[in-house]
Scaffold this motif. Structure first.
Motif, PDB file in Angstrom:
ATOM      1  N   GLN A   1       0.836  -1.198   0.000  1.00  0.00           N
ATOM      2  CA  GLN A   1       0.000   0.000   0.000  1.00  0.00           C
ATOM      3  C   GLN A   1       0.877   1.258   0.000  1.00  0.00           C
ATOM      4  OE1 GLN A   1      -3.226   0.151  -0.477  1.00  0.00           O
ATOM      5  NE2 GLN A   1      -3.184   2.369  -0.406  1.00  0.00           N
TER       6      GLN A   1
ATOM      7  N   ARG B   1       2.295   1.828  -3.448  1.00  0.00           N
ATOM      8  CA  ARG B   1       1.287   2.427  -4.328  1.00  0.00           C
ATOM      9  C   ARG B   1       1.133   3.924  -4.033  1.00  0.00           C
ATOM     10  NH1 ARG B   1      -0.633  -2.899  -3.968  1.00  0.00           N
ATOM     11  NH2 ARG B   1      -1.809  -2.615  -2.054  1.00  0.00           N
TER      12      ARG B   1
ATOM     13  N   SER C   1       2.140  -0.078 -10.125  1.00  0.00           N
ATOM     14  CA  SER C   1       1.517   1.124  -9.569  1.00  0.00           C
ATOM     15  C   SER C   1       1.950   2.366 -10.335  1.00  0.00           C
ATOM     16  CB  SER C   1       1.880   1.275  -8.089  1.00  0.00           C
ATOM     17  OG  SER C   1       1.425   0.167  -7.357  1.00  0.00           O
TER      18      SER C   1
END
Length: 170
Positions: A9, A12, A49
């Motif tokens: 996460q 990203r 990403s």
């Protein structure tokens, strides 16, 4: 402490920040990161990403190049619509610097430039001034315009910086 999902996460999110910066500054030709992903799975998440953003797609060719990543988390990627590049071999006299210094040569119609991305070891026990001198000597050998960026993890006096610049003949 992050688990793998949280780390992905964060990767990203970093990609989204880089995309925003490149959207606002389309002239950016090179992005250098330190403490970037090193595991194949993490690199794949980061690349995917990045490529989700239009402003980072010009960096796609270099993002797919395994030579732009080092085992110490250096990542230097290039907008290949603006310039061509070659990752230069770095011959270091010290194993503790292996994969902590990365050099990329950029070539476009107006100039050749050497980009040095580095991540010096934290703490002064590794003689950071000697490492800085080594980097300046490497730049001098290329005889091109140059830029240096990274996580220096050292403090240098103005006198030190001037000494190294004189070593370069600049």
């Amino acid at each position: 402490v992050e688990d793998q999902s949280q780390y992905h996460q964060r990767l990203r999110f970093i990609a989204s920040v880089l995309a925003e910066i490149c959207t606002q500054n389309p002239q950016i030709a090179v992005i250098c990161l330190q403490e970037a992903p090193v595991k194949k799975e993490d690199i794949a998440v980061f690349v995917t990403s990045c490529l989700a953003f239009e402003s980072l797609r010009p960096f796609a060719q270099s993002l797919a190049d395994p030579n732009v990543y080092t085992s110490w988390g250096l990542m230097t990627f290039i907008n290949t619509q603006r310039t061509t590049y070659a990752v230069l071999p770095v011959d270091l006299p010290s194993e503790n610097l292996k994969d902590r210094i990365q050099q990329v040569q950029l070539n476009n119609a107006s100039e050749t430039r050497t980009i040095t991305n580095l991540h010096f070891p934290y703490e002064s026990k590794h003689q950071p001034q000697k490492m800085a001198c080594l980097v300046f000597e490497m730049m001098h050998q290329h005889k091109t315009a140059f830029s240096v960026m990274g996580a220096y993890n050292i403090s240098m006096t103005q006198k030190d910086v001037l000494k190294y610049l004189r070593l370069l003949g600049r």
